[in-house]
Design a protein around this motif. Structure first.
Motif, PDB file in Angstrom:
ATOM      1  N   LEU A 109      -7.169  -3.533  -0.674  1.00  0.00           N
ATOM      2  CA  LEU A 109      -6.310  -2.863   0.308  1.00  0.00           C
ATOM      3  C   LEU A 109      -5.653  -1.613  -0.295  1.00  0.00           C
ATOM      4  O   LEU A 109      -5.572  -0.569   0.358  1.00  0.00           O
ATOM      5  CB  LEU A 109      -5.246  -3.837   0.805  1.00  0.00           C
ATOM      6  CG  LEU A 109      -5.761  -5.033   1.630  1.00  0.00           C
ATOM      7  CD1 LEU A 109      -4.609  -5.957   1.995  1.00  0.00           C
ATOM      8  CD2 LEU A 109      -6.483  -4.571   2.873  1.00  0.00           C
ATOM      9  N   LYS A 110      -5.195  -1.718  -1.546  1.00  0.00           N
ATOM     10  CA  LYS A 110      -4.552  -0.556  -2.172  1.00  0.00           C
ATOM     11  C   LYS A 110      -5.559   0.574  -2.402  1.00  0.00           C
ATOM     12  O   LYS A 110      -5.243   1.748  -2.225  1.00  0.00           O
ATOM     13  CB  LYS A 110      -3.903  -0.985  -3.497  1.00  0.00           C
ATOM     14  CG  LYS A 110      -2.664  -1.851  -3.294  1.00  0.00           C
ATOM     15  CD  LYS A 110      -1.877  -2.027  -4.573  1.00  0.00           C
ATOM     16  CE  LYS A 110      -2.562  -3.004  -5.496  1.00  0.00           C
ATOM     17  NZ  LYS A 110      -1.727  -3.339  -6.676  1.00  0.00           N
ATOM     18  N   THR A 111      -6.791   0.220  -2.774  1.00  0.00           N
ATOM     19  CA  THR A 111      -7.811   1.251  -2.999  1.00  0.00           C
ATOM     20  C   THR A 111      -8.166   1.944  -1.694  1.00  0.00           C
ATOM     21  O   THR A 111      -8.330   3.167  -1.642  1.00  0.00           O
ATOM     22  CB  THR A 111      -9.068   0.613  -3.636  1.00  0.00           C
ATOM     23  OG1 THR A 111      -8.695  -0.042  -4.846  1.00  0.00           O
ATOM     24  CG2 THR A 111     -10.102   1.673  -3.931  1.00  0.00           C
ATOM     25  N   ARG A 146      -0.366   0.871   7.738  1.00  0.00           N
ATOM     26  CA  ARG A 146      -0.956  -0.466   7.575  1.00  0.00           C
ATOM     27  C   ARG A 146      -0.588  -1.264   8.822  1.00  0.00           C
ATOM     28  O   ARG A 146       0.548  -1.658   9.027  1.00  0.00           O
ATOM     29  CB  ARG A 146      -0.435  -1.163   6.317  1.00  0.00           C
ATOM     30  CG  ARG A 146      -1.162  -2.511   6.117  1.00  0.00           C
ATOM     31  CD  ARG A 146      -0.732  -3.234   4.893  1.00  0.00           C
ATOM     32  NE  ARG A 146      -1.465  -4.506   4.778  1.00  0.00           N
ATOM     33  CZ  ARG A 146      -1.153  -5.477   3.944  1.00  0.00           C
ATOM     34  NH1 ARG A 146      -0.144  -5.336   3.113  1.00  0.00           N
ATOM     35  NH2 ARG A 146      -1.849  -6.587   3.918  1.00  0.00           N
ATOM     36  N   ASP A 199      -5.744  -7.768  -2.551  1.00  0.00           N
ATOM     37  CA  ASP A 199      -4.689  -6.750  -2.646  1.00  0.00           C
ATOM     38  C   ASP A 199      -5.232  -5.467  -3.279  1.00  0.00           C
ATOM     39  O   ASP A 199      -4.892  -4.351  -2.858  1.00  0.00           O
ATOM     40  CB  ASP A 199      -3.522  -7.288  -3.471  1.00  0.00           C
ATOM     41  CG  ASP A 199      -2.765  -8.377  -2.729  1.00  0.00           C
ATOM     42  OD1 ASP A 199      -1.947  -9.052  -3.387  1.00  0.00           O
ATOM     43  OD2 ASP A 199      -2.989  -8.547  -1.526  1.00  0.00           O
ATOM     44  N   THR A 246       0.805  -1.224   0.000  1.00  0.00           N
ATOM     45  CA  THR A 246       0.000   0.000   0.000  1.00  0.00           C
ATOM     46  C   THR A 246       0.835   1.269   0.000  1.00  0.00           C
ATOM     47  O   THR A 246       0.279   2.352  -0.173  1.00  0.00           O
ATOM     48  CB  THR A 246      -0.900   0.010   1.236  1.00  0.00           C
ATOM     49  OG1 THR A 246      -0.078   0.002   2.421  1.00  0.00           O
ATOM     50  CG2 THR A 246      -1.801  -1.220   1.259  1.00  0.00           C
ATOM     51  N   ALA A 287      -6.254   2.249   0.907  1.00  0.00           N
ATOM     52  CA  ALA A 287      -5.117   3.091   1.288  1.00  0.00           C
ATOM     53  C   ALA A 287      -5.143   4.412   0.535  1.00  0.00           C
ATOM     54  O   ALA A 287      -4.944   5.486   1.125  1.00  0.00           O
ATOM     55  CB  ALA A 287      -3.815   2.340   1.013  1.00  0.00           C
TER      56      ALA A 287
END
Length: 717
Positions: free
Chosen positions: A556-558, A575, A553, A498, A560
């Motif tokens: 989680l990146k979105t 995180r 994944d 992230t 973040a």
């Protein structure tokens, strides 16, 4: 919970059945190994030992299905077998080791395997050494030493490469392929299994090696999710087992069919395979396989919410596992029985069975599996309405998660340190080489000065050029070293997925700046405070199981990226671990904490996450509090503050998710203690000792209900 018996015996305990994932490829691989070890090797008859060889041949299948009886028979011929010629003694030690392993004594199995390896070395016999390394691989796997098991598997293949025993060569190739499969290296595993199948087809008088190779290939294709090819190979494997008229081979093929059907979401076919397997293993008298099959049947009926039938099969599994003293299957059976009881409303009995199963996992120190079971336990208690014990289960699961996270972090740091040390050594070697070159140049210059004085000026000029180049190279090396140091520092403080700060950076920051932050906030008065917000993605496990880890994944990146937009540049976003995020706001109006929580809820739930041809939406549960927290005027450490925020987060989880619970302050501390509040935050709130806010984003919730999004399994839970 799926126990998933595998075709050769090491049926490892699997995680809870959620999205039709079959038992792991590791269990499949280990199982194939063990059956192959029991069946693949045709004993080399030694002159003068007909009774020993005949007894070994009669015991070979017994080792696989009734290891207790096999141990008794092998113990009866031990003295004669140890005096037998090389091949007979090797076959005896191999079967004896395998029988001890299957009977639940892997340490004795390893001792016999080591004796077999020593026997092979003393005789200089690669065939015996290959068998010994195979036996060591199986025993080390049973002892959960997978790195050691893989080394032994590869050594076994190397030893067998030039021997005449084709069946043994096939088995060692299969075992090496399974080692790659367990490491997740499917591109290396697939050629091994294909080579094993091709080599086994050349054996005309023995179909067992081909059966093992085909079965192993089915398991690999299942893990690779190449289901069409998997069903083609499975059809050939089943047809071969029927031609061999071997109930054991048919049972193994049926178990592979069960795993393939589960993985490809053909649940009716999977259950039919299990029922047929149960019939066959009962005819064989294979009680271990019977216990595992009954546990899987219980799990199958749990999935279809047929709880009375699930409880019946789980009780049968408990009885079967107890009869053969199999703690692995007993743990799974008790967990499944606890699930059935909880869903039938028999909460006390369900908790008793769950705790009994958990005790077996704790005894074996299987932390990843224990974490999965505790999460499953908490969800089951929550559905049953037992929120207090559900929260306790969640806290136990979180403690194990933190322990595993710390171990993984330590491993990553060791890897980084090893990489840095390697590069440092390379730089030192290069510097020494450069120094030697400089010294050589200086010696050459001296010789030139002694022989040709008139070229002295030219020599000085050349030396100046060389020194300049060397100085330039040194500057370049220093610049590269500085870049590498910056990269290492960034890797140690940022989460690679992230690009947020990681937990270690936050801990270092709080240790360094906590006192300074408190002084600044005291100077600012009561209007501005710091704040801690802890977020956990709702139903994140369902996203991974339904759409794969790549989808998880992406989520989680979105999230973040959304938190960066929602919060300020001065706020620290971390995180925290897995699907958890922590935000530290150094200065925010005390009256604005609830609005920040509402913005976070709205920001996450309003994001549409495109993954493939699907659109995913997720929510988070939030716990928050001002920082520093000072009940009774004494500020708490940041660790205790985070722990209270974590408890508020779990209250949000247990009260419906997609909401935030925030601690504003404390009341009536003279009538209670902070320790009591930390033990039961919800009870303290309901008794008026804690001032707490509940924040919901009603607009985002209504929009999420009306939007056409991809449905996640179990979201209603």
């Amino acid at each position: 919970m799926d126990s998933s018996p595998r075709p050769a015996d090491a049926w490892r305990l699997q995680g809870p059945y959620v999205a039709a994932r079959p038992p792991s490829s590791l269990s499949f691989s280990l199982a194939c190994r063990r059956l192959a070890a029991a069946l693949a090797f045709v004993p080399m008859l030694a002159f003068g030992q007909p009774s020993v060889d005949a007894e070994l041949a009669a015991t070979r299948e017994m080792v696989r299905f009734v290891p207790g009886e096999a141990l008794r028979r092998l113990g009866g011929i031990e003295a004669a077998a140890r005096r037998a010629p090389v091949a007979t003694r090797a076959e005896f030690l191999f079967l004896y080791s395998d029988a001890f392993r299957r009977a639940g004594d892997p340490r004795q199995a390893l001792a016999l395997a080591d004796e077999l390896v020593g026997h092979g070395r003393s005789q200089g016999n690669d065939t015996v050494l290959a068998k010994g390394e195979l036996a060591r691989s199986y025993a080390l796997t049973a002892l959960n030493d997978l790195p050691g098991a893989h080394v032994a598997a590869f050594e076994s293949e190397r030893r067998a490469a030039g021997i005449a025993d084709i069946a043994l060569r096939v088995q060692t190739i299969i075992t090496a392929g399974q080692a790659f499969q367990e490491q997740g290296n499917y591109p290396a595993a697939l050629p091994k299994f294909q080579a094993a199948v091709d080599l086994a087809r050349t054996i005309e008088d023995d179909q067992v090696p081909l059966s093992m190779a085909l079965n192993g290939l089915v398991l690999l294709l299942t893990d690779m999710r190449q289901y069409d090819k998997g069903w083609e190979v499975q059809a050939e494997s089943m047809a071969l087992a029927k031609r061999m008229r071997s109930r054991g081979r048919q049972a193994i093929a049926l178990l592979s069919e069960y795993g393939l059907a589960m993985d490809s979401a053909q649940y009716d076919r999977a259950r039919a395979a299990l029922l047929e397997t149960l019939k066959v293993v009962r005819q064989l008298g294979a009680r271990q396989m019977e216990a595992a099959t009954l546990a899987n049947l219980a799990d199958s009926y749990l999935k279809d919410r047929e709880y009375p039938r699930a409880a019946d099969y789980a009780q049968q599994a408990v009885a079967a596992a107890t009869a053969v003293n199999e703690t692995k299957y007993l743990a799974v059976a008790r967990i499944n029985l606890g699930q059935a009881y909880l869903n039938m409303g028999r909460v006390a009995e369900g908790r008793q069975q769950f705790e009994a199963g958990l005790a077996l996992y704790e005894k074996g120190r299987n932390l990843p599996q224990l974490q999965v079971v505790l999460a499953e336990y908490g969800n089951a208690l929550e559905r049953a309405g037992d929120y207090r014990n559900a929260i306790s289960a969640y806290h136990r699961e979180r403690a194990i998660s933190n322990e595993l996270f710390a171990a993984q972090r330590q491993k990553a740091m060791l890897e980084l340190q090893h990489k840095y040390d390697t590069e440092k050594k390379q730089r030192q070697i290069e510097a020494l080489r450069q120094e030697n070159r400089v010294k050589g140049a200086e010696l050459d210059n001296r010789r030139l000065q002694q022989r040709i004085w008139w070229l002295l000026a030219v020599v000085f000029a050349l030396a100046a050029v060389i020194v300049g180049l060397l100085y330039r190279k040194v500057r370049q090396a220093n610049a590269q070293l500085e870049v590498k140091n910056l990269e290492l520092k960034q890797q140690s403080t940022l989460d690679p997925l992230t690009s947020l700060y990681n937990r270690r950076h936050f801990q270092d920051f709080m240790r360094t700046h906590a006192l300074a932050e408190r002084r600044q906030q005291a100077a600012a008065g009561d209007e501005l405070v710091g704040a801690l917000f802890l977020l956990d993605v709702d139903h994140f496990k369902h996203i991974n199981d339904s759409h794969g880890h790549a989808a998880g994944d992406a989520v989680l990146k979105t999230i973040a990226a959304g938190l960066r937009d929602t919060l300020r540049e001065t706020d620290m976003i971390v995180r925290w671990g897995g699907e958890e995020f922590l935000a530290f706001l150094p200065a925010v109006p005390r009256c604005g904490l609830d609005e920040v929580a509402r913005r976070i809820l709205r920001g996450v739930s309003s994001q549409a996450i495109a993954y493939g041809d699907k659109t995913l939406r997720v929510n988070v549960s939030v716990g928050f509090a001002p920082y520093p927290l000072a009940p009774g005027g004494t500020p708490l450490s940041w660790e205790r503050a985070v722990n209270l925020v974590d408890m508020a987060l779990y209250m949000a989880k247990s009260h419906g998710r997609n909401r935030a619970y925030g601690i504003h302050g404390f009341n009536g501390l003279e009538r209670t203690t902070l320790e009591a509040i930390e033990q039961d935050l919800e009870g303290a709130w309901r008794n008026g000792f804690v001032d707490m806010a509940v924040v919901q984003d009603e607009a985002a919730a209504a929009e999420a209900q009306s939007a056409p999004v991809a449905e996640l399994p179990g979201m209603a839970a």
